[in-house]
Design an enzyme around this catalytic site. Structure first.
Site, PDB file in Angstrom:
ATOM      1  N   ASP A 282       0.792  -1.110   0.053  1.00 20.29           N
ATOM      2  CA  ASP A 282       0.101   0.066   0.014  1.00 20.29           C
ATOM      3  C   ASP A 282       1.036   1.399  -0.054  1.00 20.29           C
ATOM      4  OD1 ASP A 282      -2.277   1.698   0.188  1.00 20.29           O
ATOM      5  OD2 ASP A 282      -3.134   0.592   1.679  1.00 20.29           O
ATOM      6  N   TYR A 283       0.276   2.143  -0.134  1.00 22.21           N
ATOM      7  CA  TYR A 283       0.837   3.938  -0.449  1.00 22.21           C
ATOM      8  C   TYR A 283       2.079   3.715   0.759  1.00 22.21           C
ATOM      9  CZ  TYR A 283       1.398   8.675  -1.772  1.00 22.21           C
ATOM     10  OH  TYR A 283       1.630   9.799  -2.036  1.00 22.21           O
TER      11      TYR A 283
END
Length: 746
Positions: A282-283
């Site tokens: 994820d980011y």
């Protein structure tokens, strides 16, 4: 020239080999990998952000430089086929080895044609509609150059304070698995080779929906039994459906960050489930491995790669630290090769090596986005997702006559109809509820409108809550007075209230999940007028509606219905469509009940359920244990009568009759309880359902087959087991109103 020849060879081989091309494709990837330098392999593992998805602006020179030097495998947050096409041409024509790029986006519930939020979609209990939605989303996203979608989110959530409950399918693993499969089928199609197929990315792997306190980015701690029986099934179903990629989550798993959990990724996902696709972080989650104290910052990337994660979203740590880690002997080049191979394989499965520009057709951008056909489907599906929670005196459907007061901050807020995770849409093209109602009524009745109040009394709180989609503020006392004046002239009041669009979704946790202060105060003032009131509840999560349920005549939960929400709500309010949605997440009676969910375990001192308070049972001294609205609950404009359920030869049957005056859809639900097992089992678990349309006066028989796979469960080692003995088989319209039949298995 050598790479061009290989590309031509690959295409020809696939054409002549037909479905037997797997070995040729694998050989192509191996040959390509053998030509690449270490730096080029690491470049394929790097996924930078392209820029601002809203404006389409990109970091032009920086991104171009990374592409030409072979230092990225893809990018995201770039909107528009022209710019994406330019970057793809740059990669293939000037980058090393002519390797095309993955182009990602969060197409969570639509691209420009926005559908209801996923939690709402799940309340349709209609997997065909969800698959249809995903297919249209794929058509539109691919028409604008996107080939990789960070959806679906399949996290199970039992805590409505967590804002991201809006992105999932609720609290149940069986229903969540059905919906997960539907999303994957819709996005990817049969084999991802079509120019309108997106590679899906299931998220967030895993257990993110169980963050403590409902606070985003928080830690998670749970038993293996809960993991395997409740939180992992939708992910496993997605893998079985053939999903192309998974995204890790932000939380801890057994004391390790999920992004670097060898047990979770190499163990369960790759070894146990046989997943050979792409895993992306994820980011910026790799630095968080160190933030959460699981390793040092310098070793976070190496630990993540070793765990089986292939692609680094945003941080650049794979690109910038893995060479050093390799020199220090922390990782091996084989680990890098394996990750790079999976990235290349994903591109191959998308058909990008055969045709790197398959998603770069500007004509499709003109023809396939926000079409009348897509908008009509969005409107139709939205009507299936609304849940009628209360309808005292059958006030709904409303007749188109007299004077109707439409009051509330969400009545004339077209920019808030779509809900969270709809950054790609054109909300300036969306009708407000006020516009839709005026169009639907014409000269048949009179709409009297007043905004009535702000979202919150406090301006700062509203600014934080409303995010990108602000609703202009006014003076609350003056707005209240205007609303009461309008109400005094009306025959009936429609209150459009609840949450605004960005009060749910990522980083939108709420400690107080009641209707915000000034709105609830206005509702109380409107109730004091004595006029009948219909509450159109906008929300991205279950809310505490104890006062509203007691005092409001009718409550229709419309969630956030997407681009066509205004028209869809109007269709249901005036009876053009009959509501059929049923809850997939429990509505608590009070905040203190959270987490509250239907498939809980039996306490050691259960409530005797005889209405007599016993202090030494597992209960509260101030409220009932029962939720306000249970899982599976939802009313209709018609009525359904359930006959006596019968069980014979492993088949449970029940007749359902429409005893009302209009055709309606009923969702017949089957639950089981394993009364004695090796480990404690829940008081009930959803195991099947059927959505049926029944005409007035008609009776239909629904039959469910009881098989061992719906009676078994996972033990703490993730092994599926089955215990013979006595089971309770339950059938009914929701998880609270059930007939029980005993079933014995030897």
């Amino acid at each position: 020239m050598k790479r061009l020849a290989q590309l031509l060879y690959l295409g020809a081989s696939i054409i002549f080999a037909g479905c037997s091309s797997t070995s040729t494709e694998e050989q192509f990837v191996d040959d390509l990998l053998a030509e690449m330098s270490l730096e080029e392999k690491l470049g394929q593992l790097n996924l930078p952000v392209g820029g601002d998805i809203v404006s389409g602006a990109v970091k032009g020179s920086e991104l171009d430089s990374l592409i030409v030097s072979g230092k990225i495998g893809g990018f995201f947050n770039v909107k528009g086929v022209e710019e994406i096409s330019r970057l793809q041409h740059l990669a293939v024509e000037r980058g090393p080895h002519a390797i095309p790029l993955l182009v990602g986006a969060d197409v969570v519930h639509g691209y420009e044609t926005i559908f209801p939020i996923p939690l709402a979609l799940s309340c349709s209990w209609d997997s065909t509609a969800v698959e249809r939605m995903a297919k249209i989303s794929a058509i539109e996203a691919t028409a604008d150059g996107v080939n990789w979608n960070y959806s679906p989110m399949v996290d199970i959530c039992r805590d409505p304070r967590w804002g991201r409950i809006a992105e999932g399918s609720g609290e149940d693993p069986y229903l969540g698995s059905i919906m997960a499969r539907a999303y994957v089928r819709g996005y990817q199609g049969d084999d991802m080779k079509s120019d309108s197929s997106l590679m899906a990315c299931v998220k967030h792997f895993a257990f993110y929906g169980a963050v403590e306190g409902g606070r985003d980015y928080n830690s998670v701690d749970m038993s293996r039994e809960n993991m395997f029986n409740y939180y992992l099934p939708p992910f496993k179903a997605s893998v079985e459906q053939g999903v192309g990629s998974l995204m890790t989550s932000f939380n801890l798993v057994n004391g390790q960050h999920s992004t670097s959990s060898d047990w979770l990724i190499n163990g369960i996902l790759r070894h146990d489930w046989g997943f050979d696709g792409l895993v992306v972080t994820d980011y910026n989650s790799i630095p968080e491995v160190a933030t959460m104290g699981c390793t040092t910052e310098s070793d976070a990337a190496a630990m993540t790669l070793k765990a089986g994660t292939d692609m680094d979203m945003v941080s650049g740590l794979f690109l910038n630290t893995l060479c050093d880690a390799l020199e220090r002997g922390i990782i091996t080049e084989k680990m890098i090769d394996d990750a790079c191979r999976r990235v290349l394989r994903a591109k191959q499965r998308l058909g990008l090596f055969e045709n790197p520009y398959k998603y770069c057709n500007p004509q499709r951008t003109k023809d396939d986005i926000f079409t009348t056909e897509h908008r009509n489907v969005a409107r139709e599906i939205a009507t299936e997702t609304f849940v009628l929670l209360k309808n005292q005196g059958s006030i709904l459907p409303l007749k188109k006559k007299g004077k109707i007061a439409l009051i509330g901050p969400l009545a004339d807020a077209g920019n808030n109809m779509c809900g969270c995770w709809s950054m790609l849409c054109r909300d300036d093209l969306h009708k407000s509820l006020l516009t839709s109602m005026k169009e639907a009524i014409g000269d048949s009745a009179e709409i009297l409108y007043a905004k009535g109040c702000n979202i919150y009394y406090d301006e700062t709180t509203q600014l934080m809550a409303a995010g990108l989609r602000q609703i202009p503020r006014g003076d609350d006392r003056q707005l209240h007075r205007e609303a009461l004046s309008v109400a005094s002239k009306a025959d009936v009041i429609i209150a459009a209230m609840g949450e605004c669009a960005d009060m749910s979704g990522e980083s939108a946790s709420r400690a107080d999940i009641t209707i915000p202060d000034t709105q609830r105060e206005l509702l109380k003032q409107l109730v004091a007028t004595g006029k009948p009131i219909i509450l159109l509840l906008f929300t991205g999560r279950p809310l505490v509606l104890d006062w509203e349920s007691e005092n409001i005549n009718a409550i229709l939960n419309v969630w956030f219905g997407g681009s066509e929400a205004g028209d869809a709500i109007t269709d249901v309010v005036f009876g053009e469509k009959v509501p059929s949605g049923k809850l997939t997440a429990t509505f608590p009676r009070a905040i203190g009940q959270i987490p509250v969910y239907y498939n809980h375990l039996m306490p050691s001192h259960p409530d005797p359920q005889d209405g007599v308070f016993n202090r030494y049972c597992s209960n509260y001294i101030d409220i009932s244990n029962e939720p306000l609205y249970p899982f599976g609950y939802g009313l209709s404009y018609t009525s359904f009568d359930y006959g006596t359920a019968t069980l014979e030869n492993n088949k449970l049957s029940v007749e359902i009759s429409n005893t009302g005056k209009v055709e309606g859809a009923e969702i017949v639900q089957l639950y089981i309880r394993d009364k004695v097992a090796r480990i404690a089992r829940p008081v009930k678990e959803l195991k099947a359902f059927e959505r049926i349309a029944i005409k007035p006066g008609e009776t239909q028989r629904v039959t469910f087959t009881i098989t061992p796979d719906i009676l078994g469960y996972y033990d703490s080692n993730g092994k599926f087991v089955f215990d013979p003995g006595e089971f309770e088989i339950m059938v009914g319209p929701d998880s609270r109103s059930l007939q029980i039949v005993t079933y014995n298995v030897n």
